[in-house]
Design a protein around this motif. Structure first.
Motif, PDB file in Angstrom:
ATOM      1  N   SER A   8       0.746  -1.132   0.132  1.00  0.00           N
ATOM      2  CA  SER A   8       0.014  -0.124  -0.056  1.00  0.00           C
ATOM      3  C   SER A   8       0.671   1.357   0.026  1.00  0.00           C
ATOM      4  O   SER A   8       2.020   1.063   0.269  1.00  0.00           O
ATOM      5  N   ASN A  48      -1.714  -4.308   7.092  1.00  0.00           N
ATOM      6  CA  ASN A  48      -2.867  -5.131   7.771  1.00  0.00           C
ATOM      7  C   ASN A  48      -2.671  -6.541   7.130  1.00  0.00           C
ATOM      8  O   ASN A  48      -1.946  -6.697   6.146  1.00  0.00           O
ATOM      9  N   GLU A  49      -3.724  -7.196   7.482  1.00  0.00           N
ATOM     10  CA  GLU A  49      -3.824  -8.677   7.173  1.00  0.00           C
ATOM     11  C   GLU A  49      -4.326  -8.913   5.471  1.00  0.00           C
ATOM     12  O   GLU A  49      -3.935  -9.922   4.986  1.00  0.00           O
ATOM     13  N   GLU A  50      -4.698  -7.718   4.849  1.00  0.00           N
ATOM     14  CA  GLU A  50      -4.982  -7.707   3.480  1.00  0.00           C
ATOM     15  C   GLU A  50      -3.548  -7.812   2.636  1.00  0.00           C
ATOM     16  O   GLU A  50      -3.779  -8.477   1.427  1.00  0.00           O
ATOM     17  N   ILE A  83      -3.069 -11.659   1.144  1.00  0.00           N
ATOM     18  CA  ILE A  83      -3.991 -11.945   0.103  1.00  0.00           C
ATOM     19  C   ILE A  83      -3.313 -11.102  -1.257  1.00  0.00           C
ATOM     20  O   ILE A  83      -3.147 -11.758  -2.153  1.00  0.00           O
ATOM     21  N   ARG A  84      -2.927  -9.909  -0.970  1.00  0.00           N
ATOM     22  CA  ARG A  84      -2.170  -9.290  -2.314  1.00  0.00           C
ATOM     23  C   ARG A  84      -1.068  -9.957  -2.513  1.00  0.00           C
ATOM     24  O   ARG A  84      -0.942 -10.246  -3.858  1.00  0.00           O
ATOM     25  N   GLU A 138     -12.921 -11.153  13.424  1.00  0.00           N
ATOM     26  CA  GLU A 138     -11.974 -10.914  12.329  1.00  0.00           C
ATOM     27  C   GLU A 138     -10.770 -11.814  12.444  1.00  0.00           C
ATOM     28  O   GLU A 138     -10.188 -12.342  11.219  1.00  0.00           O
ATOM     29  N   TRP A 180      -9.849 -13.792   8.930  1.00  0.00           N
ATOM     30  CA  TRP A 180      -8.495 -13.606   8.436  1.00  0.00           C
ATOM     31  C   TRP A 180      -7.811 -15.076   8.138  1.00  0.00           C
ATOM     32  O   TRP A 180      -6.900 -15.260   7.025  1.00  0.00           O
ATOM     33  N   LYS A 218      -9.379 -17.154   5.664  1.00  0.00           N
ATOM     34  CA  LYS A 218      -9.073 -16.547   4.300  1.00  0.00           C
ATOM     35  C   LYS A 218      -7.725 -16.760   3.732  1.00  0.00           C
ATOM     36  O   LYS A 218      -7.725 -17.216   2.541  1.00  0.00           O
ATOM     37  N   GLN A 219      -6.930 -16.661   4.568  1.00  0.00           N
ATOM     38  CA  GLN A 219      -5.376 -16.952   4.082  1.00  0.00           C
ATOM     39  C   GLN A 219      -5.136 -18.343   3.938  1.00  0.00           C
ATOM     40  O   GLN A 219      -4.336 -18.696   3.039  1.00  0.00           O
TER      41      GLN A 219
END
Length: 287
Positions: free
Chosen positions: A17, A66-68, A71-72, A99, A103, A106-107
């Motif tokens: 980011s 953060n955790e996103e 995924i990126r 949360e 996460w 999802k990961q």
């Protein structure tokens, strides 16, 4: 059979980011040296590295991530799915219980090979889930999930030189509780507690069935100074470089130097090939 580097941080610009780019430029001395993926893969080919384990973890205080970001990273590196394994992570002391579950799941579904916590960057003890240490349920959820799904937890041990790091959290002794409370969880002590807690990390690897050491960031020429009894725990050690951290000459050069260490061929094969491959799979692997 090729080698595996079980600890790198390939922070390509495409996954960061804007906030993270700013933070890294102000904190990391070598942040201006952009990493180009083609150069990394070329060096891996020259070094006979089958794949590397790219560790991508969130740290709001340190990196503004953060955790996103996990995924990126997975979405980006999937283009090179046979050359990269991805380790993700959560910052448990910044998430709610729901949360945390979101996460982690999802990961995992996206293809991570493990989770990492970085106590001095995240400002929490690895055993903070215990009632006598604060009762952080989110951390307990992470360990329970990892144990149930047979994915390892990597825990940073040893000092960190970054300005916002809190090194009081870096002592590997806090991981002993995790080992006892989650006996089927595989725990890898990154950096083997270097430089001031190596003896603690070594002893924990000797006496705890589920604790292992990752040798990254220790200069290869000094590995036997830090761990003179390395042969005794050859089944519990994994090679890693910590590229592109300060002091790491390069993925290829660091590996070449490590291969010159005077240990048995059996120990070397286990540390640079067999043990890492037992824990980490490339993104191309399907469960």
């Amino acid at each position: 059979m090729g080698y595996v580097d079980s600890h790198v941080h390939i922070w390509v610009q495409e996954i960061m980011s804007e906030e993270m780019k700013k933070k890294m430029s102000s904190i990391a001395q070598n942040a201006e040296n952009r990493i180009y993926i083609d150069n990394v893969i070329k060096e891996m080919d020259e070094a006979n590295l089958d794949y590397v384990v790219n560790i991508v973890y969130p740290s709001r205080e340190m990196w503004g991530s953060n955790e996103e970001i996990v995924i990126r990273a997975i979405n980006y590196f999937r283009k090179y799915s046979d050359r990269f394994s991805i380790v993700g992570g959560i910052q448990a002391n910044h998430l709610t219980v729901n949360e945390t579950k979101y996460w982690i799941e999802k990961q995992y579904e996206a293809g991570i090979s493990g989770f990492k916590i970085h106590p001095p960057h995240m400002w929490l003890k690895p055993n903070a889930y215990r009632q006598d240490e604060g009762g952080l349920k989110q951390l307990e959820i992470l360990y329970e999930f990892s144990q149930d799904h047979k994915v390892p937890i990597i825990v940073h041990t040893g000092t960190s030189y970054f300005p916002f790091a809190r090194n009081k959290y870096s002592d590997p002794i806090f991981v002993d509780d995790v080992s006892v409370d989650f006996p089927k969880l595989s725990i890898i002590l990154a950096h083997a507690g270097r430089p001031i807690w190596v003896n603690t990390a070594f002893q924990l690897a000797r006496i705890r069935r589920n604790i292992y050491l990752d040798l990254s960031s220790i200069p290869p020429k000094k590995v036997l100074e830090y761990l003179p009894r390395l042969e005794e725990i050859k089944d519990k050690c994994l090679y890693g470089s910590d590229f592109p951290d300060i002091g790491v000459k390069g993925i290829k050069e660091n590996l070449y130097e490590f291969l010159q260490i005077q240990i048995s061929k059996e120990a070397m094969d286990k540390i640079v090939q067999i043990n890492p491959k037992n824990f980490f799979k490339p993104l191309s692997y399907t469960r």
